[in-house]
Scaffold this active site. Structure first.
Site, PDB file in Angstrom:
ATOM      1  N   HIS A   1      -7.280   0.696  -6.477  1.00  0.00           N
ATOM      2  CA  HIS A   1      -7.513  -0.158  -5.305  1.00  0.00           C
ATOM      3  C   HIS A   1      -8.174  -1.454  -5.786  1.00  0.00           C
ATOM      4  O   HIS A   1      -9.345  -1.735  -5.485  1.00  0.00           O
ATOM      5  CB  HIS A   1      -8.401   0.586  -4.300  1.00  0.00           C
ATOM      6  CG  HIS A   1      -8.377   0.007  -2.915  1.00  0.00           C
ATOM      7  ND1 HIS A   1      -7.602  -1.081  -2.563  1.00  0.00           N
ATOM      8  CD2 HIS A   1      -9.056   0.369  -1.781  1.00  0.00           C
ATOM      9  CE1 HIS A   1      -7.792  -1.350  -1.277  1.00  0.00           C
ATOM     10  NE2 HIS A   1      -8.668  -0.493  -0.788  1.00  0.00           N
TER      11      HIS A   1
ATOM     12  N   CYS B   1     -16.192   1.412   0.452  1.00  0.00           N
ATOM     13  CA  CYS B   1     -15.026   0.587   0.802  1.00  0.00           C
ATOM     14  C   CYS B   1     -14.664   0.710   2.279  1.00  0.00           C
ATOM     15  O   CYS B   1     -13.986  -0.164   2.815  1.00  0.00           O
ATOM     16  CB  CYS B   1     -13.842   0.956  -0.083  1.00  0.00           C
ATOM     17  SG  CYS B   1     -13.276   2.652   0.108  1.00  0.00           S
TER      18      CYS B   1
ATOM     19  N   ARG C   1     -13.381  -8.940   1.514  1.00  0.00           N
ATOM     20  CA  ARG C   1     -11.980  -8.628   1.203  1.00  0.00           C
ATOM     21  C   ARG C   1     -11.115  -9.853   1.494  1.00  0.00           C
ATOM     22  O   ARG C   1     -10.246 -10.236   0.707  1.00  0.00           O
ATOM     23  CB  ARG C   1     -11.477  -7.438   2.055  1.00  0.00           C
ATOM     24  CG  ARG C   1     -11.962  -6.068   1.610  1.00  0.00           C
ATOM     25  CD  ARG C   1     -11.353  -5.637   0.275  1.00  0.00           C
ATOM     26  NE  ARG C   1      -9.900  -5.564   0.294  1.00  0.00           N
ATOM     27  CZ  ARG C   1      -9.184  -4.544   0.771  1.00  0.00           C
ATOM     28  NH1 ARG C   1      -9.799  -3.477   1.242  1.00  0.00           N
ATOM     29  NH2 ARG C   1      -7.858  -4.549   0.731  1.00  0.00           N
TER      30      ARG C   1
ATOM     31  N   ASP D   1     -17.188   7.021  -1.692  1.00  0.00           N
ATOM     32  CA  ASP D   1     -15.943   6.891  -0.928  1.00  0.00           C
ATOM     33  C   ASP D   1     -15.713   8.226  -0.221  1.00  0.00           C
ATOM     34  O   ASP D   1     -16.421   9.211  -0.477  1.00  0.00           O
ATOM     35  CB  ASP D   1     -14.797   6.574  -1.909  1.00  0.00           C
ATOM     36  CG  ASP D   1     -13.490   6.215  -1.227  1.00  0.00           C
ATOM     37  OD1 ASP D   1     -13.459   6.051   0.007  1.00  0.00           O
ATOM     38  OD2 ASP D   1     -12.465   6.101  -1.947  1.00  0.00           O
TER      39      ASP D   1
ATOM     40  N   ARG E   1       0.879  -1.176   0.000  1.00  0.00           N
ATOM     41  CA  ARG E   1       0.000   0.000   0.000  1.00  0.00           C
ATOM     42  C   ARG E   1       0.909   1.215   0.000  1.00  0.00           C
ATOM     43  O   ARG E   1       1.705   1.419   0.921  1.00  0.00           O
ATOM     44  CB  ARG E   1      -0.913   0.004   1.221  1.00  0.00           C
ATOM     45  CG  ARG E   1      -1.619   1.332   1.415  1.00  0.00           C
ATOM     46  CD  ARG E   1      -2.722   1.278   2.432  1.00  0.00           C
ATOM     47  NE  ARG E   1      -3.872   0.562   1.903  1.00  0.00           N
ATOM     48  CZ  ARG E   1      -5.092   0.600   2.439  1.00  0.00           C
ATOM     49  NH1 ARG E   1      -5.317   1.310   3.529  1.00  0.00           N
ATOM     50  NH2 ARG E   1      -6.095  -0.065   1.896  1.00  0.00           N
TER      51      ARG E   1
ATOM     52  N   GLN F   1     -10.085  -4.060  -3.481  1.00  0.00           N
ATOM     53  CA  GLN F   1     -11.383  -3.607  -2.987  1.00  0.00           C
ATOM     54  C   GLN F   1     -12.474  -3.853  -4.023  1.00  0.00           C
ATOM     55  O   GLN F   1     -13.557  -4.341  -3.694  1.00  0.00           O
ATOM     56  CB  GLN F   1     -11.315  -2.111  -2.631  1.00  0.00           C
ATOM     57  CG  GLN F   1     -12.605  -1.586  -2.048  1.00  0.00           C
ATOM     58  CD  GLN F   1     -12.912  -2.197  -0.685  1.00  0.00           C
ATOM     59  OE1 GLN F   1     -12.096  -2.140   0.213  1.00  0.00           O
ATOM     60  NE2 GLN F   1     -14.089  -2.800  -0.533  1.00  0.00           N
TER      61      GLN F   1
HETATM   62  N1  NVA Z   1      -9.933   6.437  -1.525  1.00  0.00           N
HETATM   63  C1  NVA Z   1      -9.582   6.063  -0.173  1.00  0.00           C
HETATM   64  C2  NVA Z   1      -9.804   4.611   0.048  1.00  0.00           C
HETATM   65  C3  NVA Z   1      -9.493   4.108   1.438  1.00  0.00           C
HETATM   66  C4  NVA Z   1      -9.656   2.633   1.593  1.00  0.00           C
HETATM   67  C5  NVA Z   1      -8.124   6.419   0.084  1.00  0.00           C
HETATM   68  O1  NVA Z   1      -7.305   6.240  -0.826  1.00  0.00           O
HETATM   69  O2  NVA Z   1      -7.809   6.904   1.175  1.00  0.00           O
HETATM   70  N1   CP Z   2     -11.167  -0.370   2.387  1.00  0.00           N
HETATM   71  C1   CP Z   2      -9.902  -0.423   2.838  1.00  0.00           C
HETATM   72  O1   CP Z   2      -8.950  -0.650   2.061  1.00  0.00           O
HETATM   73  O2   CP Z   2      -9.785  -0.229   4.160  1.00  0.00           O
HETATM   74  P1   CP Z   2      -8.433   0.020   5.007  1.00  0.00           P
HETATM   75  O3   CP Z   2      -7.918   1.364   4.615  1.00  0.00           O
HETATM   76  O4   CP Z   2      -8.874  -0.057   6.431  1.00  0.00           O
HETATM   77  O5   CP Z   2      -7.449  -1.065   4.637  1.00  0.00           O
END
Ligand code: NVA
Ligand code: CP
Length: 311
Positions: free
Chosen positions: A136, A265, A293, A225, A109, A139
């Protein structure tokens, strides 16, 4: 133990798998989930190790990958920017060369997609995208599996995206192109999706709506989101203003089909991008979505490491 470089499959974007591979991964997900629910041991990844590298915070991604890997008989190594040389500017290529000599699979990540692409280019083992600024895919894998579980095939259906033209929106567009459904996208001005960034060639897989209510009309699935994704916190005040009308509420759900699902998500901010009545209401599938997930990622890890079971 790991396959040679020519056999490595990475999962960096949704389009890294073909439609028929998704059909297989979903079939495996159903089987793996069934075994989990029946408390049946299924450990095809004994002695395999997953390295998880987090440069941004996480709850679901960490728990789902870590629990999933242990359940399959493997183990995990957890690294963050703060406690590894990632935070001290070791070249990503060097990190990839070293880490991939010691583990069988890597989940990352991070911020720019380029970083995970560079890591993968120098990795001896498969690399999975656990979220970047652009995508992502794990997800959306879970979201589509959840949709299919509740409503059947997603092919030919309409998904309404209400909110930021972000990593989730881009991944929905890739999924629409590959799996043959439509996305109705409504974002505030200045936060539109860009087909180049989304990496799609068929702009016919989505339609843009100024009014989020119109985007939801007739949709089989309404999804949104956070207004401010991780890494964009400095823009948060401006975004709060720009996104004020992009809150999924009962009116929007009423414009969608009567059997429409709501997904997010998570983490969610009730009162910002979605009302409590919607996310905690009868059309919301967010808890199944979060649980799935783990099941889809177990099937994905099995596929990347072992290929097709029995085939
Ligand atoms: N769009 C959000 C998703 C979090 C799971 C982010 O990138 O923070
Ligand atoms: N939806 C998701 O990826 O959640 P986290 O940021 O908690 O991993």
């Amino acid at each position: 133990m790991s396959p040679g470089p020519s056999l490595i499959r990475h999962y960096l974007q949704f389009k890294d798998l073909r439609a028929e591979e998704y059909a297989y991964v979903f079939e495996r997900t159903r089987e793996i989930k069934k075994r989990f629910k029946n408390y049946e041991k299924y450990q095809p990844l004994v002695d395999r190790t997953l390295a998880m590298i987090f440069e941004k915070a996480s709850t679901r991604t960490r728990v789902s990958f870590e629990a999933g890997m242990y359940q399959m008989g493997g183990s995990v190594v957890h690294l963050t920017t703060g406690d590894s040389q990632f935070g001290r500017s070791e070249p990503v290529e060097d990190s990839a060369r070293v880490i991939s000599r010691m583990v069988d699979l890597v989940m990352i990540r991070t911020f720019e997609q380029k970083k995970i692409e560079d890591f993968a280019a120098h990795s001896r083992v498969p690399v999975i995208n656990g979220l970047t600024n652009e995508f992502h895919p794990c997800q959306i894998l879970a979201d589509i599996f959840t949709f299919i579980e509740h409503r059947g095939e997603i092919h030919g259906k309409t998904v309404a995206w209400v909110g930021d033209g972000n990593n989730m929106a881009n991944t929905w567009l890739q999924a629409a192109e590959i799996l043959g459904f439509k996305v109705h996208v409504s974002t505030p001005g200045g936060y539109e999706v860009d087909p180049k960034v989304a990496g799609i060639s068929d702009t016919g897989c989505y339609r843009v709506f100024k009014d989020p209510l119109e985007a939801c009309r007739g949709a089989h699935l309404v999804t949104t989101d956070v207004w401010t994704s991780m890494g964009y916190e400095a823009e948060s005040a401006a975004r709060d203003k720009a996104f004020a009308n992009w809150c999924v509420d009962d009116r929007m759900m009423a414009a969608a089909r009567s059997d429409a699902l709501f997904m997010h998500c998570l983490p969610a901010h009730r009162g910002d991008e979605v009302t409590a009545s919607v996310i905690d209401g009868p059309q919301s599938a967010v808890w199944d979505e979060a649980e799935n997930r783990m099941h889809v990622q177990k099937a994905l890890m099995e596929y990347l490491l072992l290929g097709r079971i029995g085939g």
